[in-house]
Design a protein around this motif. Sequence first.
Motif: not given
Length: 364
Positions: A182-196
Amino acid sequence: MPAARPVLDGDVRTDVVVIGAGQAGLSAAYALARTGVDFALLDSDAGPGGAWQHRWPSLRLDRAHRIAPLPGMDLPDADSAAPASEVVAGYFAEYERRFDLSVRRPVAVRAVHRTDDGFRLDTSAGEWTARGLVSATGTWTRPFWPAYPGRQLFGGRQLHAADYRGAEELMGQHVVVVGGGTSAVQQLIEISELTTTTWVTRREPVWRGSDFDADAGRAAVALVDRRVRAGLVPGSVVSATGLMETDAVRAARARGVLDRLPVFDRLTADGVASDATADHPARSLSTDVVLWATGFRPALEHLAPLHLRAPGGGIVLDGTRVVAEPRLHLVGYGPSASTIGANRAGPRAVRELLRTLADEDAAV
Ligand SMILES: Cc1cc2nc3c(=O)[nH]c(=O)nc-3n(C[C@H](O)[C@H](O)[C@H](O)COP(=O)(O)OP(=O)(O)OC[C@H]3O[C@@H](n4cnc5c(N)ncnc54)[C@H](O)[C@@H]3O)c2cc1C
């Protein structure tokens, strides 16, 4: 913040010690406070909140999974956009104050030893002795970094999900997110909103939709319970439940962010690489950052002198009771490693532990 009880130097003797003042430890302490038994609640953190006080500030309340209230006091009405770390830490602080739980902090329990009539605890604030123990130390203090070749070679930045503070500091950099929880998915989604980003996992993720009901939840807990009874390591929650399909997940999937790749074989000086297999040619990818969202392990080092590990690597429990050491209960471990599980398990562990101590008294 509730007034911390002064930490005493030297020997302190009590009937029961609870180690850890997160959700699990507080629920046990709440039950103990109702019995009149002499007990102490020790916690290695400087302030209230258990692991929640350390969760990344951008983890908003409405993005956390359901946080179950502690026994006897509802969660406050809070802005759903507020950081879960602040809301839960404030709630725990108020809980400690209302029920006068007097957490001794910071007191780190370094080693637990058997004595003739219970346990001796070596701590950062002297020695404690107790007849019974509830260990509720969670996982946050033991982030898991898997061993991959080339980790020392990689010239970019590596961080664990436990150290992630928000996507802003990663802006403009490519980030490989490792992990299927779950942490991976939550952090991935957040980061993907600002960078690749690139998402890599060991196994194909399993998504759970609206069909994940109370029965499915009970089945997942029962699966972990069976593992723990057999002395196996409990395994991650997501391995039993799957990943939750939310609106944010659906939106990220539509953006291609969840097109996951199998995890790489090694790190290189400037990225990650995989050898050729029957399914795909050799691959390499340059990246600035590798984010290890690879989970946590139960924080049980303080119990090492008791030699409780079964050949399967876990500690055999019957409910929360350690089968090899009935005066010790583990709460927040295995089947009770969720806020709701910890809530139920704390009072049950206390009832059973006090019965064990009373039976011993009667037998003398
Ligand atoms: C990123 C993340 C998000 C999560 N989100 C949710 C969610 O939304 N809903 C949910 O139900 N569950 C969630 N969980 C699971 C969550 O960890 C549990 O639900 C619960 O909060 C854990 O409570 P705990 O009391 O077992 O542990 P913790 O909250 O970690 O508390 C343990 C305490 O013990 C102390 N301690 C540790 N070692 C020692 C020692 N040797 N001596 C003294 N003190 C010690 C620590 O300082 C800490 O205060 C999440 C887990 C993670 C990693």
